[in-house]
Design an enzyme around this catalytic site. Structure first.
Site, mmCIF file in Angstrom:
data_model
loop_
_atom_site.group_PDB
_atom_site.id
_atom_site.type_symbol
_atom_site.label_atom_id
_atom_site.label_comp_id
_atom_site.label_asym_id
_atom_site.label_seq_id
_atom_site.Cartn_x
_atom_site.Cartn_y
_atom_site.Cartn_z
ATOM 1 C CB ILE A 12 10.837 1.910 18.068
ATOM 2 C CG1 ILE A 12 9.228 1.773 18.691
ATOM 3 C CG2 ILE A 12 10.759 3.255 17.374
ATOM 4 C CD1 ILE A 12 8.932 2.719 19.902
ATOM 5 C CE LYS A 16 8.093 -2.353 13.585
ATOM 6 N NZ LYS A 16 9.262 -1.592 14.520
ATOM 7 C CB THR A 18 13.971 -1.289 5.657
ATOM 8 O OG1 THR A 18 13.874 -0.058 6.299
ATOM 9 C CG2 THR A 18 15.008 -1.556 4.770
ATOM 10 C CD GLU A 34 1.772 0.276 13.361
ATOM 11 O OE1 GLU A 34 1.082 0.395 14.175
ATOM 12 O OE2 GLU A 34 3.132 -0.079 13.480
ATOM 13 C CG ASP A 85 5.070 -2.825 8.902
ATOM 14 O OD1 ASP A 85 3.635 -2.683 9.103
ATOM 15 O OD2 ASP A 85 5.421 -1.679 8.776
#
Length: 210
Positions: A12, A16, A18, A34, A85
């Site tokens: 988190i 990823k 970006t 996601e 992602d």
């Protein structure tokens, strides 16, 4: 491009999504991100994990399955590369951290049935950053429901990812993202593009950003 399907993964707040957005634009790739912002259980989970963990994990698995299942049945004639992602296995890893044993065993039975129907990425780019960097990124993006995530939770997620990748000998490149700035530092993006220009055997590889 050597690959038709790659996945960017990580903990988190590691960046990823970006990176996936930037790569998709540069490589004219089909992008699958996601969907979490409209999940009705997410903010409730962070306030009361014991009550909302199971419906949260089920709803995420259903949404991820719907998204990734479509990859098998649809083709984009103008975009030969797909970037996501998240790994579908993310469902199982987060469930392992969030659910009590009995609920996890039930969840795993459902996961095992569904997982067989999902297309697997040809290469995984795993962004790794220390928990203090993740927390700084989480504070910066300022999603209200994330602001109280404890360090221990992030550490457990990190451990779950790295152990799974190594145990299953997934073709993965671990990128030290401790100083990552994919938006403002083009050299960091170039490292990832260079990774994608090479073929790899199954196993884990390691690199860092300048």
């Amino acid at each position: 491009m050597i690959y038709n399907y790659i996945t960017i993964e990580g903990n988190i707040g590691v960046g990823k999504t970006t990176l996936a957005n930037i790569l998709a634009e540069k490589l004219n790739a089909r992008l699958v991100l996601e969907q979490f912002s409209d999940n009705p259980f997410l903010s409730k989970f962070y306030k009361n994990p014991e009550q909302y963990a199971f419906p949260l994990e089920l709803s995420f698995m259903a949404e991820r399955y719907k998204q990734l299942k479509e990859l098998i049945h649809t083709r984009d004639l103008f975009k030969s590369l797909t970037i996501t992602d998240y790994l579908f296995t993310k469902c199982l890893l987060f469930a392992k951290v969030n659910l009590p044993d009995e609920e996890f065993r039930l969840y795993q039975k459902l996961f095992d049935i569904i997982h067989q129907q999902i297309l697997k990425p040809e290469l995984l780019i795993y962004l790794h950053a220390p928990v203090n960097k993740l927390q700084a990124n989480i504070k910066k993006r300022n999603r209200s429901y994330e602001q109280a995530i404890p360090d221990e939770y992030l550490f457990n997620i990190q451990e779950m990812y790295t152990n799974y990748i190594k145990q299953h000998n997934i073709k993965a490149v671990f990128v030290d993202a401790s100083n990552a700035d994919f938006i403002n530092n083009p050299a960091h993006v170039e490292v990832i593009l260079d990774i994608l220009s090479k073929e790899y055997e199954h196993g884990q590889y390691y690199t860092s950003l300048p």
